[in-house]
Scaffold this motif. Structure first.
Motif, PDB file in Angstrom:
ATOM      1  N   PRO A 181       7.429  11.580  -2.452  1.00 46.69           N
ATOM      2  CA  PRO A 181       6.424  10.923  -3.292  1.00 46.69           C
ATOM      3  C   PRO A 181       6.681  11.262  -4.754  1.00 46.69           C
ATOM      4  O   PRO A 181       7.139  12.358  -5.070  1.00 46.69           O
ATOM      5  CB  PRO A 181       5.111  11.537  -2.801  1.00 46.69           C
ATOM      6  CG  PRO A 181       5.507  12.909  -2.321  1.00 46.69           C
ATOM      7  CD  PRO A 181       6.874  12.728  -1.718  1.00 46.69           C
ATOM      8  N   VAL A 191       0.018  15.263  -1.070  1.00 49.40           N
ATOM      9  CA  VAL A 191      -0.945  15.169  -2.157  1.00 49.40           C
ATOM     10  C   VAL A 191      -2.019  16.197  -1.864  1.00 49.40           C
ATOM     11  O   VAL A 191      -2.647  16.174  -0.795  1.00 49.40           O
ATOM     12  CB  VAL A 191      -1.566  13.764  -2.256  1.00 49.40           C
ATOM     13  CG1 VAL A 191      -2.690  13.759  -3.296  1.00 49.40           C
ATOM     14  CG2 VAL A 191      -0.509  12.723  -2.613  1.00 49.40           C
ATOM     15  N   ILE A 198      -6.861   6.471  -4.005  1.00 51.37           N
ATOM     16  CA  ILE A 198      -5.708   6.930  -4.770  1.00 51.37           C
ATOM     17  C   ILE A 198      -4.485   6.074  -4.443  1.00 51.37           C
ATOM     18  O   ILE A 198      -4.196   5.782  -3.289  1.00 51.37           O
ATOM     19  CB  ILE A 198      -5.438   8.426  -4.455  1.00 51.37           C
ATOM     20  CG1 ILE A 198      -4.309   8.978  -5.325  1.00 51.37           C
ATOM     21  CG2 ILE A 198      -5.178   8.660  -2.980  1.00 51.37           C
ATOM     22  CD1 ILE A 198      -4.157  10.489  -5.217  1.00 51.37           C
ATOM     23  N   ILE A 209       0.971  16.211  -6.778  1.00 48.00           N
ATOM     24  CA  ILE A 209       1.990  15.743  -5.833  1.00 48.00           C
ATOM     25  C   ILE A 209       3.004  16.860  -5.659  1.00 48.00           C
ATOM     26  O   ILE A 209       3.497  17.421  -6.637  1.00 48.00           O
ATOM     27  CB  ILE A 209       2.702  14.483  -6.338  1.00 48.00           C
ATOM     28  CG1 ILE A 209       1.836  13.249  -6.107  1.00 48.00           C
ATOM     29  CG2 ILE A 209       4.041  14.282  -5.635  1.00 48.00           C
ATOM     30  CD1 ILE A 209       2.516  11.962  -6.510  1.00 48.00           C
ATOM     31  N   VAL A 212      -0.524   5.879  -4.267  1.00 46.59           N
ATOM     32  CA  VAL A 212       0.559   6.841  -4.079  1.00 46.59           C
ATOM     33  C   VAL A 212       1.869   6.081  -3.932  1.00 46.59           C
ATOM     34  O   VAL A 212       1.988   5.168  -3.109  1.00 46.59           O
ATOM     35  CB  VAL A 212       0.328   7.721  -2.833  1.00 46.59           C
ATOM     36  CG1 VAL A 212       1.493   8.688  -2.641  1.00 46.59           C
ATOM     37  CG2 VAL A 212      -0.975   8.498  -2.948  1.00 46.59           C
ATOM     38  N   TYR A 260      -2.280   2.199  -1.306  1.00 49.85           N
ATOM     39  CA  TYR A 260      -3.603   2.622  -1.775  1.00 49.85           C
ATOM     40  C   TYR A 260      -4.347   3.236  -0.606  1.00 49.85           C
ATOM     41  O   TYR A 260      -4.518   2.603   0.445  1.00 49.85           O
ATOM     42  CB  TYR A 260      -4.398   1.447  -2.336  1.00 49.85           C
ATOM     43  CG  TYR A 260      -5.774   1.835  -2.839  1.00 49.85           C
ATOM     44  CD1 TYR A 260      -5.920   2.698  -3.918  1.00 49.85           C
ATOM     45  CD2 TYR A 260      -6.923   1.353  -2.225  1.00 49.85           C
ATOM     46  CE1 TYR A 260      -7.173   3.071  -4.374  1.00 49.85           C
ATOM     47  CE2 TYR A 260      -8.194   1.704  -2.687  1.00 49.85           C
ATOM     48  CZ  TYR A 260      -8.309   2.572  -3.757  1.00 49.85           C
ATOM     49  OH  TYR A 260      -9.555   2.952  -4.219  1.00 49.85           O
ATOM     50  N   PHE A 275       1.171   9.097  -8.582  1.00 51.33           N
ATOM     51  CA  PHE A 275      -0.108   8.691  -8.004  1.00 51.33           C
ATOM     52  C   PHE A 275      -1.106   8.393  -9.102  1.00 51.33           C
ATOM     53  O   PHE A 275      -0.870   8.675 -10.284  1.00 51.33           O
ATOM     54  CB  PHE A 275      -0.638   9.741  -7.031  1.00 51.33           C
ATOM     55  CG  PHE A 275      -0.912  11.125  -7.605  1.00 51.33           C
ATOM     56  CD1 PHE A 275      -0.592  11.479  -8.903  1.00 51.33           C
ATOM     57  CD2 PHE A 275      -1.500  12.099  -6.820  1.00 51.33           C
ATOM     58  CE1 PHE A 275      -0.866  12.742  -9.405  1.00 51.33           C
ATOM     59  CE2 PHE A 275      -1.781  13.376  -7.307  1.00 51.33           C
ATOM     60  CZ  PHE A 275      -1.450  13.683  -8.590  1.00 51.33           C
TER      61      PHE A 275
END
Length: 772
Positions: free
Chosen positions: A130, A105, A140, A84, A142, A150, A133
């Motif tokens: 962010p 990401v 994934i 991240i 987040v 998701y 995660f």
């Protein structure tokens, strides 16, 4: 691509050079730091500025422009690094532009298998701040405040985005918002700074209550117990797995959770560190201007890699980015209690003379190494609490720019060849990895199996739970639970194991298995365990207390019989007492009377603990109507939820290791000038509330002031104080914006935070804190 290829070759050469020479070089002192200058150190030279534990080597595996402002990483089953990037965090000391969608990401790969990342792929772009995660299934999770999403992925591209939780963060500034998304042994996903846990069940997401803990970063040990910390605390942890003790909402401060694991908070930087938020205060820096105690502790990690050798078994590592170092702690277990100490006094596991070295994340990996996430930037203090002193330090050494650096390192025993474990497609081979010495490998193998649920793995899993390898048994047990295939007979058999750690796991998983058809069998086994007098009986007792709650719904009489047996046998044990109380939500007072009839001594721990909850329930009935307070002070409610709630608690009763109560506080209900002074300039040191003196480690060392925070007007501060002064059971007089304005002017030249001794000085000696 040509640009990255050149960088790759350069990093490879650097990595080989340092892999060969790191131990020799780092055994000597790095060059001294220039206190008046903090230039950007090229990534290839960064290791030369570090001093590392003798016998260890460090390797740079990624740096800018391949990675920028990383705050968290994880590995996928192919050993690629996902990261991240929080490039939008604090672009300058005023935070201008921090809501720009610059977060990402990314996934980094090592194509030529030399241990250095050489390619970068952006998987998710345009995120705002962010912070966490978690790879799970084909996608994934987040965290992008305030929401948790998701993302389903195919070939690293987004297929679908699902909102999992619209209130993943419910208030709190960036330094006090949930983070972590740690996928634990029990198949649930936990967070620091959050009362929630998450679990994917098919296409649905389950959200349940969890023990709230920590500030930034969360970890687990081999038994699945969780660890966290706050900015001024080395290490906190739980004595019991996180799924236990969640059944009585009226119970606060459950014994055995959020305990102070390591009391040593001393830090030993190898450079002067004047650039800390309260560096002007006495006791924050020593005579050489080095940070004395933790002020930005984060990302605790329990080393489980199996590579470092026996001396590092059950060790913890804690990052301190303000002092440019990583501390090592040695833990030990005695009964239910886990305590530890710093590994050495006077030095650290790793320290740097580079002020921009900001270790914010520590992780284990597929090769057993310790991975370090270096955000590499000048500003790490958020604007909410940024003092004019620190802003001056940032300007003095030009720490604002650049904003696009970042480095990843790994640490390992010098001379050891690193080998990544690969995760096969063969389900039976994956089961075998559940007993691997590397805890990361065991966790990842379990997660892959639980995500894919290959039915051909079941026979191997059922054999694995019969193994004499406790680690293999532990992970096989929880993998079967994750499949939804764990049988009562298997758990009951493990409850008879001579190995306490296996019995511990069987007890922990029992509430997930107990049902109408088998509860009586579990009751009989638990009763025998209560009657047992072997060396682990008292260690098992709290677990039995927690598990008994699962029997109540089928046979309350039998469950209460177990609880009274525990109380009679261990009336002075605080962990047993709180485990018992966790079962009686909604009937605390009636249970108290029954308990007093069975063990009438009111001085016994069991009676004190149940009495405490009964008293708190009665006390809460006197609280003000929250809806009414929100109507009168809407801005105050919003600010409290964003800034104050994390430390003082939603109910105003304080949070252990962070802050004292506001509810029924003499300061809150007293002279309004005292409360205004504290809110403007802050408070440090012990504080007496309701006859109790709160001081470290029961609370953090200091509350920051907001006089210099331009986000909050005089009216804003008046509103939040009025909300606090009229909420719960407080009856303080009203504060006007003009009161704040007047005192702000009188205190304008003051730089230091207040102490209670100063505030309680007779007014004739301290006239500048009056508002009328």
């Amino acid at each position: 691509m040509k640009k990255y290829a050149y960088i790759t070759l350069l990093l490879a050469a650097v990595g080989i050079l340092y892999q060969c020479t790191a131990h020799k070089m780092l055994a000597t002192n790095p060059p001294k730091a220039d206190i008046n200058s903090s230039p950007v150190i090229p990534a290839a030279e960064s290791i030369s500025k570090m001093k590392l534990e003798p016998g260890m080597a460090i390797k740079l595996i990624a740096s800018e422009p391949l990675i920028s402002t990383p705050v968290a990483i994880t590995f996928d089953r192919y050993n690629r690094i996902w990261a991240i990037e929080m490039q939008d965090y604090m672009p300058d000391t005023s935070g201008r532009g921090e809501n720009e969608p610059l977060g990402k990401v990314v996934v980094l790969s090592d194509k030529n298998k030399d241990g250095i990342m050489d390619t970068r792929k952006v998987v998710i772009d345009s995120l705002i701040m962010p912070r966490a995660f978690c790879l799970i299934g084909n996608g994934i999770l987040v965290a992008e405040p305030p929401r948790l999403y998701y993302y389903e992925l195919k070939n690293d591209k987004i297929v679908k985005r699902t909102l999992v939780d619209a209130k993943y963060t419910d208030g709190g500034n960036v330094e006090h918002q949930p983070n972590g998304l740690y996928r634990a042994l029990d198949n649930w996903i936990y967070n620091a700074n959050s009362p929630k846990r998450y679990r994917k069940q098919g296409d649905k997401w389950l959200i349940q209550s969890a023990h709230e803990k920590g500030q930034w970063g969360i970890a687990q040990d081999d038994q699945g117990r969780m660890y966290a910390n706050d900015n001024s605390t080395n290490l906190q942890g739980d004595y019991f797995p996180p799924s236990l003790g969640l059944t009585n909402k009226n119970q606060r401060g459950l014994a055995g959770f959020n305990e102070r694991t390591v009391a040593d908070n001393r830090t030993f930087p190898i450079r002067p560190t004047p650039g800390v938020n309260r560096g002007y205060m006495k006791g924050i820096l020593d005579d050489s201007l080095r940070l004395v105690n933790f002020t930005a502790a984060c990302s605790p990690m329990i080393y489980r890699g199996g590579l470092f050798g026996p001396a590092y078994t059950f060790n913890a590592f804690v990052a301190e980015p303000s002092a440019n170092l990583i501390k090592r702690d040695i833990l030990n277990e005695r009964g239910n209690v886990v305590k530890g100490r710093e590994a050495y006094h006077g030095r650290e596991f790793l320290a740097s003379v580079d002020e921009r070295f900001r270790p914010v994340g520590l992780y284990d990996g597929p090769d057993g190494a310790l991975y370090v996430v270096d955000m590499y930037r000048g500003i790490i203090q958020h604007k909410t609490y940024l003092t004019p002193y620190l802003a001056g330090q940032i300007a003095k050494r030009n720490l604002i720019k650049p904003l696009s650096c970042g480095r990843l390192y790994k640490i390992y025993p010098a001379g050891r060849k690193l080998v990544n474990v690969t995760f096969p497609d063969d389900a039976v081979k994956l089961v075998a990895l559940l007993g691997n010495p590397n805890g990361y490998v065991r966790d990842k193998a379990q997660q892959i199996l639980v995500d894919t649920k290959p039915q051909q793995a079941l026979p191997a899993l059922r054999e694995a739970v019969k193994s004499d390898n406790p680690l293999l048994v532990t992970h096989a047990l929880w993998t079967l639970e994750g499949f939804g295939e764990l049988k009562a007979d298997e758990v009951l058999a493990l409850l008879q194991s001579p190995d306490w750690k296996i019995r511990m796991q069987a007890l922990t998983v029992s509430p997930n298995i107990i049902d109408q058809d088998n509860y009586s069998r579990f009751t009989a086994v638990l009763a025998r365990m209560v009657a047992d007098n072997d060396t682990t009986a008292i260690t098992a007792a709290p677990y039995i207390g927690f598990v008994t709650g699962a029997i109540q719904k089928y046979d309350r009489k039998a469950a209460d019989g177990l609880l009274f047996s525990l109380a009679t046998k261990y009336p002075k044990n605080i962990y047993v007492a709180d485990a018992i109380v966790s079962n009686v939500q909604g009937r605390e007072e009636a249970f108290q009377k029954e308990m007093l009839a069975a063990v009438p001594d009111t001085a016994l721990t069991i009676n004190k603990r149940i009495g405490r909850v009964v008293a708190a329930i009665e006390d809460a009935k006197l609280n003000s109507d929250p809806a009414l307070m929100a109507k009168y002070f809407p801005r105050g409610v919003a600010i409290f939820g964003t800034v104050c709630k994390t430390c003082h608690g939603e109910d105003g009763n304080g949070v252990t290791a962070l802050a004292p109560p506001l509810n029924k506080s003499e300061i809150v209900n007293g002279d309004k000038s005292l409360m205004i002074s504290i809110l403007l300039k802050g408070l440090t040191g012990p504080v007496k509330i309701n006859g109790h003196v709160y001081k470290a480690p029961e609370i953090g060392g200091e509350m920051p002031g907001f006089a210099d925070n331009k986000d909050f007007s005089d009216d804003d501060l008046a509103q939040v104080m009025n909300f606090v002064r009229r909420s719960w059971q407080n009856k303080g007089s009203k504060i006007n914006a003009s009161d704040v304005k007047t005192l702000r002017a009188k205190l304008a030249s003051r730089e230091k935070v207040f102490t209670m001794e100063e505030l309680q000085t007779p007014q004739k000696q301290n006239p500048n804190i009056r508002t009328n």
